[in-house]
Design an enzyme around this catalytic site. Structure first.
Site, PDB file in Angstrom:
ATOM      1  N   ALA A  56       0.869  -1.171   0.000  1.00 32.01           N
ATOM      2  CA  ALA A  56       0.000   0.000   0.000  1.00 32.01           C
ATOM      3  C   ALA A  56       0.913   1.229   0.000  1.00 32.01           C
ATOM      4  O   ALA A  56       2.077   1.156   0.398  1.00 32.01           O
ATOM      5  CB  ALA A  56      -0.904  -0.017   1.217  1.00 32.01           C
ATOM      6  N   GLU A  90      -0.767  -9.206  -0.667  1.00 37.34           N
ATOM      7  CA  GLU A  90      -2.200  -9.382  -0.405  1.00 37.34           C
ATOM      8  C   GLU A  90      -3.024  -9.356  -1.697  1.00 37.34           C
ATOM      9  O   GLU A  90      -3.997 -10.103  -1.834  1.00 37.34           O
ATOM     10  CB  GLU A  90      -2.665  -8.312   0.593  1.00 37.34           C
ATOM     11  CG  GLU A  90      -2.063  -8.557   1.984  1.00 37.34           C
ATOM     12  CD  GLU A  90      -2.225  -7.388   2.938  1.00 37.34           C
ATOM     13  OE1 GLU A  90      -1.806  -6.264   2.564  1.00 37.34           O
ATOM     14  OE2 GLU A  90      -2.759  -7.579   4.040  1.00 37.34           O
ATOM     15  N   GLU A 117       4.489  -5.010   7.296  1.00 38.68           N
ATOM     16  CA  GLU A 117       3.766  -3.900   7.940  1.00 38.68           C
ATOM     17  C   GLU A 117       4.233  -3.635   9.364  1.00 38.68           C
ATOM     18  O   GLU A 117       4.176  -2.509   9.851  1.00 38.68           O
ATOM     19  CB  GLU A 117       2.257  -4.179   7.945  1.00 38.68           C
ATOM     20  CG  GLU A 117       1.596  -4.097   6.572  1.00 38.68           C
ATOM     21  CD  GLU A 117       1.614  -5.405   5.799  1.00 38.68           C
ATOM     22  OE1 GLU A 117       2.358  -6.328   6.196  1.00 38.68           O
ATOM     23  OE2 GLU A 117       0.894  -5.498   4.792  1.00 38.68           O
TER      24      GLU A 117
END
Ligand code: CAA
Length: 257
Positions: A66, A112, A132
């Site tokens: 992300a 993901e 993360e």
């Protein structure tokens, strides 16, 4: 054909390829990528001319996660009310088989997105991880749930708690990846797989995907019942008659298109 800002969509015969295209940011998945991928896949999913969709990135990065620049400023109320990650579930609702062709980094959200697909084909330079924890957060696009189902509790815990990255070989051993190919052959191999799937009965491919995916979401008894109900439903499709008649007549089937 629409053009997008952060992805490329290409159709060749019955196979579509969605390429994440932010090369200068290692394909970091910002909200525009998220929305555009959802829109593109939704449109392809209901196109009867499309039988399989390849999701890929660049040689260096499938996606490095992300978008950290975008996330750095976010606050809880907005992420919740605007459902910051909500568009990704639109991708997972596709009935058409999705094939992730992964080269280079598939980290965090990149790993993901690969796991939102039905088959993951890795180039030998692929690197998977859920880093993360190094950013003071946790996986947020399904990593803790899909990775655990894919590789088991202990390997997933190892990856998610240490943030370490695994290579293609380890990913294949763990069951995350179904085949590894030389980096330069990745798209050719993914295309071969996609064309094979797209050449089958679309009803069968869609229903097989749905029923197989259900295996991880339910009890065995319910899953078996779901499979059987869907198996019976297949007898209502023209492809059932054609597939079995073709076999008996010793010829190739001609699927409903
Ligand atoms: N978000 C935003 N930008 C990113 C990015 C990301 N996830 N990953 C890389 N970039 C950008 C870099 O900032 C850099 O931009 P500039 O040139 O403008 O500075 C550019 O892409 C190239 O990156 P690097 O210079 O870092 O390239 P490298 O080859 O030295 O390193 C890397 C590659 C090891 C993958 C490194 O880029 C990296 O560690 N990236 C972040 C990986 C990560 O932590 N991903 C998880 C994100 S959190 C998440 O995904 C949450 C979730 O589950 C939903």
């Amino acid at each position: 054909e629409r053009t997008f800002e952060t992805i490329l969509v290409e159709v060749n015969g019955r196979v579509a390829t969605v390429t994440i295209n932010r090369p200068d940011k290692l394909n970091a998945l910002n909200t525009t990528v998220q929305r555009e991928m959802a829109e593109a896949v939704e449109a392809l999913d209901v196109d009867p001319g499309i039988g399989a969709i390849i999701v890929t990135g660049s040689k260096k990065a499938f996606a490095a996660g992300a978008d950290i620049a975008e996330m750095a400023e976010l606050e809880y109320p907005g992420t919740f009310t605007e459902d910051f990650m909500g568009n990704w579930s639109r991708l997972t609702r596709a009935r058409t088989p999705l094939i992730a062709a992964v080269s280079g980094y598939a980290l965090g959200g990149g790993c993901e997105v690969a796991m939102m697909c039905d088959i993951i084909i890795a180039a030998d330079n692929a690197k998977f991880g859920q880093p993360e924890i190094n950013l003071g957060v946790i996986p947020g696009m399904g990593g803790s749930q899909r990775l655990t189902r894919a590789v088991g509790q202990y390997k997933a815990m190892d990856m998610i708690l240490t943030g370490r990255t695994i290579g293609a070989e380890e990913a294949e051993r763990a069951g995350l990846v179904s085949r590894i190919v030389p980096t330069d052959d990745l798209l050719a191999e993914a295309t071969k797989v996609a064309e094979t799937i797209a050449s089958k009965s679309k009803y069968s491919a869609m229903v097989a995907k749905r029923v197989t995916a259900r295996a991880l979401q339910t009890t065995l008894a319910e899953g078996l019942e779901y499979e059987q109900a869907n198996f019976y439903a297949m007898f209502g499709t023209p492809d059932h008659k054609e597939g079995m008649t073709a076999f008996n007549e010793k010829r190739e089937p001609k699927w409903d298109r």
